[in-house]
Design a protein around this motif. Structure first.
Motif, PDB file in Angstrom:
ATOM      1  N   SER B  15      44.164  41.028  36.080  1.00 14.75           N
ATOM      2  CA  SER B  15      45.188  41.895  36.682  1.00 14.75           C
ATOM      3  C   SER B  15      45.739  41.185  37.918  1.00 14.75           C
ATOM      4  O   SER B  15      45.856  41.781  38.985  1.00 14.75           O
ATOM      5  CB  SER B  15      44.567  43.232  37.079  1.00 14.75           C
ATOM      6  OG  SER B  15      44.014  43.871  35.956  1.00 14.75           O
ATOM      7  N   GLY B  16      46.054  39.916  37.763  1.00 17.15           N
ATOM      8  CA  GLY B  16      46.607  39.140  38.863  1.00 17.15           C
ATOM      9  C   GLY B  16      45.553  38.454  39.694  1.00 17.15           C
ATOM     10  O   GLY B  16      44.355  38.520  39.406  1.00 17.15           O
ATOM     11  N   GLN B  20      41.786  43.989  43.539  1.00 21.57           N
ATOM     12  CA  GLN B  20      42.231  45.376  43.393  1.00 21.57           C
ATOM     13  C   GLN B  20      41.014  46.166  42.929  1.00 21.57           C
ATOM     14  O   GLN B  20      40.234  45.655  42.122  1.00 21.57           O
ATOM     15  CB  GLN B  20      43.291  45.512  42.310  1.00 21.57           C
ATOM     16  CG  GLN B  20      44.603  44.833  42.569  1.00 21.57           C
ATOM     17  CD  GLN B  20      45.505  44.968  41.346  1.00 21.57           C
ATOM     18  OE1 GLN B  20      45.865  46.065  40.943  1.00 21.57           O
ATOM     19  NE2 GLN B  20      45.832  43.853  40.745  1.00 21.57           N
ATOM     20  N   PRO B  21      40.872  47.394  43.389  1.00 22.57           N
ATOM     21  CA  PRO B  21      39.689  48.170  42.991  1.00 22.57           C
ATOM     22  C   PRO B  21      39.614  48.340  41.474  1.00 22.57           C
ATOM     23  O   PRO B  21      40.629  48.636  40.833  1.00 22.57           O
ATOM     24  CB  PRO B  21      39.905  49.533  43.669  1.00 22.57           C
ATOM     25  CG  PRO B  21      41.001  49.342  44.658  1.00 22.57           C
ATOM     26  CD  PRO B  21      41.786  48.154  44.244  1.00 22.57           C
ATOM     27  N   ASN B  22      38.434  48.135  40.923  1.00 17.34           N
ATOM     28  CA  ASN B  22      38.171  48.343  39.495  1.00 17.34           C
ATOM     29  C   ASN B  22      39.021  47.496  38.551  1.00 17.34           C
ATOM     30  O   ASN B  22      39.222  47.858  37.399  1.00 17.34           O
ATOM     31  CB  ASN B  22      38.342  49.820  39.113  1.00 17.34           C
ATOM     32  CG  ASN B  22      37.477  50.712  39.972  1.00 17.34           C
ATOM     33  OD1 ASN B  22      36.304  50.388  40.197  1.00 17.34           O
ATOM     34  ND2 ASN B  22      38.042  51.797  40.468  1.00 17.34           N
ATOM     35  N   THR B  25      40.141  40.525  38.703  1.00 15.17           N
ATOM     36  CA  THR B  25      41.117  39.636  39.346  1.00 15.17           C
ATOM     37  C   THR B  25      40.465  38.281  39.628  1.00 15.17           C
ATOM     38  O   THR B  25      39.234  38.157  39.658  1.00 15.17           O
ATOM     39  CB  THR B  25      41.644  40.217  40.684  1.00 15.17           C
ATOM     40  OG1 THR B  25      40.589  40.187  41.652  1.00 15.17           O
ATOM     41  CG2 THR B  25      42.168  41.643  40.507  1.00 15.17           C
ATOM     42  N   VAL B  26      41.305  37.272  39.813  1.00 13.65           N
ATOM     43  CA  VAL B  26      40.812  35.916  40.046  1.00 13.65           C
ATOM     44  C   VAL B  26      40.036  35.862  41.355  1.00 13.65           C
ATOM     45  O   VAL B  26      38.924  35.320  41.423  1.00 13.65           O
ATOM     46  CB  VAL B  26      41.990  34.906  40.069  1.00 13.65           C
ATOM     47  CG1 VAL B  26      41.489  33.500  40.362  1.00 13.65           C
ATOM     48  CG2 VAL B  26      42.752  34.945  38.740  1.00 13.65           C
ATOM     49  N   GLN B  27      40.628  36.440  42.395  1.00 16.51           N
ATOM     50  CA  GLN B  27      39.983  36.418  43.708  1.00 16.51           C
ATOM     51  C   GLN B  27      38.604  37.080  43.664  1.00 16.51           C
ATOM     52  O   GLN B  27      37.623  36.525  44.196  1.00 16.51           O
ATOM     53  CB  GLN B  27      40.871  37.145  44.728  1.00 16.51           C
ATOM     54  CG  GLN B  27      40.317  37.093  46.153  1.00 16.51           C
ATOM     55  CD  GLN B  27      41.116  37.951  47.126  1.00 16.51           C
ATOM     56  OE1 GLN B  27      42.107  38.575  46.751  1.00 16.51           O
ATOM     57  NE2 GLN B  27      40.680  37.984  48.376  1.00 16.51           N
ATOM     58  N   SER B  28      38.500  38.218  43.001  1.00 20.19           N
ATOM     59  CA  SER B  28      37.209  38.920  42.989  1.00 20.19           C
ATOM     60  C   SER B  28      36.159  38.128  42.211  1.00 20.19           C
ATOM     61  O   SER B  28      34.985  38.099  42.598  1.00 20.19           O
ATOM     62  CB  SER B  28      37.344  40.348  42.474  1.00 20.19           C
ATOM     63  OG  SER B  28      37.962  40.369  41.219  1.00 20.19           O
ATOM     64  N   GLU B  29      36.574  37.431  41.148  1.00 19.41           N
ATOM     65  CA  GLU B  29      35.617  36.614  40.400  1.00 19.41           C
ATOM     66  C   GLU B  29      35.105  35.455  41.262  1.00 19.41           C
ATOM     67  O   GLU B  29      33.915  35.152  41.275  1.00 19.41           O
ATOM     68  CB  GLU B  29      36.260  36.051  39.122  1.00 19.41           C
ATOM     69  CG  GLU B  29      36.620  37.094  38.071  1.00 19.41           C
ATOM     70  CD  GLU B  29      35.413  37.670  37.329  1.00 19.41           C
ATOM     71  OE1 GLU B  29      34.308  37.117  37.452  1.00 19.41           O
ATOM     72  OE2 GLU B  29      35.590  38.692  36.632  1.00 19.41           O
TER      73      GLU B  29
END
Lengths: 246, 246
Positions: B15-16, B20-22, B25-29
């Motif tokens: 999701s980009g 973003q919550p739930n 995303t690349v950043q969260s990974e």
């Protein structure tokens, strides 16, 4: 009327070509669409051969019989508009009623794509086997030379294969090198179950020096699956083209 | 120590870029993997900019601070071994503590890939925009000429964009033609939200004759999103390279 189609598919999200209960397969998707087009009348599709899970096709050939009178050039659009996006019908033509996509196939080409670059390419992960090792291309070519011709390929197919006659003819194995990408192009009169993937796995072991090209004749003569190399993964393999007599 | 990395990702299943919550995303990974490597100590990652859902990156640049003493050439392997297969760290180096992937970016290149072949290519469906129409390349090139330079790009960004200064400089828009494949290469000092996709959508309308190249200066002067073309879909877009002063 009998229709022959050239079909491409991305094998990533299929459990192979052939219908299996409760699995997403290429055949079941195409049959579902044809049945819909024929207003619920079941249509059976025949292919040149099966492909396994994750294996792709650029030139799979199928045929089916229809009562619809759609012009041949319209068939791809009629089918593609209903098919999922990972199957595309590329060409269609009407053929004689005795044409059979499997029994009339005279020659097949499979390609196997490998990337030897150190880090994987995210865009190729489902389409190319990442094999980040140095390969001795000259040794691979020598091994290819030994594999070409008419041989009993028992050592290069799944041990439990029930086909009686395991003699096949490989016409050529060509290598295409583009930077760190390597493609094996296999043409033959037919291939046994997993044969291209076992040939590829064995050629990669030759390229790494784990086997020598001169071992190939002994592997063939041994008629024993345990003599050849590992089975290369499905996602590097493409059914490229099927040839028929004209 | 501050680490700068070049990152590639296949945007299909994200999701980009930005957390973003739930959402995946690349950043969260990447942050999850870094936090794991730092034994649970949270690590914040900064990127040269966001990318939207389905948008790919070949050369995204990120930075983060670490207390680990891993040699720079080992960082990609350390991260890739833990990252999902659709993110690959290509390079890493230690940089000065004042380096910032976003604020120090001087120039960016985005590429947008289009296929004009009649039938879609199954293998490119997530990586190239299928646009099966005849295009007047000379008109597109004239329109590109009008777009290059320093302009207020209000007409080429999402209407609700909150950035105050919408003046940007496009250094070049190059076209790469390979058979039925067409790639737009945009380089500039920065791009507004959806700007490359709206530029592409507008250039395609010029190619189809729905707009003329000479309308471009008026579209720019009008400072109104409704004057430009449609937003081309995300899956044809690649963040190709980010440039920094050395």
């Amino acid at each position: 009327m009998r229709v022959k189609c050239i079909v491409s598919y991305d094998g990533t999200h299929f459990s192979g070509y052939q219908v299996q209960p409760n699995k997403r397969t290429v055949q079941s998707e195409i049959e579902a669409v044809l049945t819909k087009l024929h207003k619920g009348q079941s249509v059976k599709v025949h292919a040149s051969g099966r492909t396994d899970a994750n294996v792709h096709a650029l030139g799979q050939v199928i045929h089916f019989d229809t009562t619809l009178t759609i012009p041949p050039e319209k068939w791809p659009y009629a089918l593609n508009s209903l098919l999922p996006i990972d199957i595309v019908i590329l060409e269609a033509e009407y053929v004689a009623d005795h044409f059979h996509s499997r029994f009339n196939a005279r020659k097949k080409e499979y390609r196997y794509k490998i990337s030897t670059q150190k880090l994987p390419n995210v865009f190729k992960r489902d389409y190319t086997y990442h094999f980040p090792y140095a390969l001795d291309i000259e040794s691979i070519k020598k091994a290819c030379h030994h594999l070409c011709g008419t041989h009993d390929f028992t050592s290069f197919c799944v041990a439990k294969t029930e086909v009686e006659d395991k003699v096949r003819t490989i016409y050529s194995i060509d290598l295409i090198e583009e930077g760190t990408d390597l493609t094996f192009c296999f043409t033959g009169n037919g291939f046994l179950y997993n044969m291209v993937r076992i040939l590829t796995g064995t050629l990669l072991e030759v390229g790494q020096g784990k086997k020598t090209p001169d071992q190939i004749p002994f592997i063939l003569e041994g008629k024993d699956r345990s003599l050849s190399g590992k089975t290369a993964p499905g996602h590097g393999l493409y059914l490229w083209k099927v040839y028929y007599d004209n």
